[in-house]
Design a protein around this motif. Sequence first.
Motif, PDB file in Angstrom:
ATOM      1  N   ARG A 348       0.837  -1.206   0.000  1.00  0.00           N
ATOM      2  CA  ARG A 348       0.000   0.000   0.000  1.00  0.00           C
ATOM      3  C   ARG A 348       0.871   1.254   0.000  1.00  0.00           C
ATOM      4  NH1 ARG A 348      -3.153  -0.587   4.742  1.00  0.00           N
ATOM      5  NH2 ARG A 348      -1.617   0.580   5.919  1.00  0.00           N
ATOM      6  N   ASP A 406      -8.583   1.728  -2.804  1.00  0.00           N
ATOM      7  CA  ASP A 406      -8.109   0.469  -2.206  1.00  0.00           C
ATOM      8  C   ASP A 406      -7.392   0.730  -0.892  1.00  0.00           C
ATOM      9  OD1 ASP A 406      -9.135  -1.098  -4.205  1.00  0.00           O
ATOM     10  OD2 ASP A 406      -7.256  -1.323  -5.301  1.00  0.00           O
ATOM     11  N   SER A 410      -8.454  -0.581   2.956  1.00  0.00           N
ATOM     12  CA  SER A 410      -7.604  -1.394   3.832  1.00  0.00           C
ATOM     13  C   SER A 410      -7.279  -0.653   5.127  1.00  0.00           C
ATOM     14  CB  SER A 410      -6.322  -1.800   3.105  1.00  0.00           C
ATOM     15  OG  SER A 410      -5.488  -0.684   2.865  1.00  0.00           O
ATOM     16  N   THR A 415      -5.872  -2.625   8.467  1.00  0.00           N
ATOM     17  CA  THR A 415      -4.790  -3.477   7.963  1.00  0.00           C
ATOM     18  C   THR A 415      -3.472  -2.707   7.993  1.00  0.00           C
ATOM     19  OG1 THR A 415      -6.352  -4.599   6.490  1.00  0.00           O
ATOM     20  CG2 THR A 415      -4.006  -4.897   6.029  1.00  0.00           C
TER      21      THR A 415
END
Length: 580
Positions: A348, A406, A410, A415
């Motif tokens: 990420r 995205d 997350s 996350t």
Amino acid sequence: MTAPYDQDLVALLSDASFDRITSMPGGSPPPEPGAWAYERLRRITAVLGGAEPLLADHRRLRDLLELTAMTDPALFHVMFLHHCMTIGPALDYGAHDDDIAELASARAVGAALMTELGLGSSSADIRTRAVYDPATREFVLDTPDPSAAKYPPNVGLAGIPRLAVVSARLYTGGEDRGTFLFLVPLRDARAPRPGVRIHPRPPTALLSLDYATVGFEGVRVPLHRWLADGAGIDEGGTFHDPLADPAARTGRSLGMSRFACGAVTVGLAAAARSAASIALRHSVRRRTHDRLAGSVPALTHLNQRRLLFVAAAQAQAASVLARASSEDCWYVPEGGGRGRGPAPEVMRRCALSKVAADRLAEQAISRSRSAAGAASFFSENRLIEYHGLAMAFQSAGGDNRLILLDAARSMAAGTGYVAPAGAAADPWLSLFRAREHLLHEELTGALRAAEATGTDGFLVWDHCSDLAERFAAAHLARVTAEAVHTALPAPHSESGHPHVRTALYLLFCLEETLADTGWFHEAGLLTIEDTRLLPDRLTEVCHDLAAHADAVLEVLGVPAGMAKGPLGGEDYVADLSGSG
């Protein structure tokens, strides 16, 4: 801003033969898009030796990508696809040593064939098929229908051997095993390989290369060119994979995008610095006639100062973030990943760095073009070429908006993420931390409330997508500001121009805040008086920097000879008039 570049590379790329536009007879471009760039790729490789992949030397790879982005965006594009998007996955997913040597030496030029016509820039549902043939222990590569054709890899030029990383859905024993990567020779020096259908596309105006649509019809791929990444098929045809299921395997294959993120961030940041440098030099030298001031340098005007010094601030921020993220993007464990990719939060971070660099670079280059006026439209002055690169990567290398969404999803799920809390020593960092924290609370609260009503999951997320994008953008601004602040030299340092770099950091923060003053006031983080004073503060910093324009140019760190074209030269009037 950084240690000096590799001087051998600077000397090589400063040569007039690396000026694609003005080195051609009569200033005309090469007859076939890409031909010039591939020849220069091989020339650079010959100078560097080509014995080992450049990914083994991150500093030299970064220097090469930054310098080629400054010199010619099309050359940068070829370099990053070859060194990062082909050699990177080859190393990480387990290519044969002979194939790596062929790529490292540039005997074959690399390419990446991921996206397909029917799904735009998404690689999550690849339909190209690789069916295992147990009789020959080979894979048969097929494009099931036209919508599954690969588009738009730059592989259309004849006469250039190409070895590509191709994503395809693997089938063994009739079962879908997920998307894997394969090394596939597309063409040799004479023609496309049997079964490879290459359809060249018309030339593009910007970032012009030999783009094509590619399909496969019964292409045989030997077992050793399967980038198995720890998976295998035994003599009896039994398939095994260290990853849990096809979805996990597809996710791991999509992870090759991190190599692009590392390259694109440093390339875009370098292009932004070069654009700001060219436009600032031009503004210092160019004279304007003002009815009140008479004949004065363009930089005398406040609008020029705001455009150019904010552009320099954005370019500095992009560069700091890019250089901080490239190590994560390009890390390859010894012997390859064998199914083990970076942690989700690392992936990420790599993807978000690409988004930040692209957005900052696009804004910095746009400001530089505005300051330079009509001259910025012409390719010989490079600014429009840099702008084309930034615009291309709004979607290429991962769509920026989808990456933000995205990432927001997350982070909202927790996350590898905890929302920042508490104040920082720097007041700007405190402001950005508070905004991110509040937007995170708003997003997670909205998601919980919608889910509690039993609303369809897609509708819940779709409804919250604008808020999610704003949250992810706020996160990016905070992370970028922290990176720039951390990289600032000590205030009394005798090197690195601490005053100028601190002023550029302040401009970055002011510009970021000015774009969202309404929200900051509504959230109670800024008063009306605070917001009213922000433009005056920005003006004050710009006036201060105008007295240090030479130091700003040094901080931008563009080596002499890298900024090609008349505006970046010593005498733009002589160059453009033909009198020099």
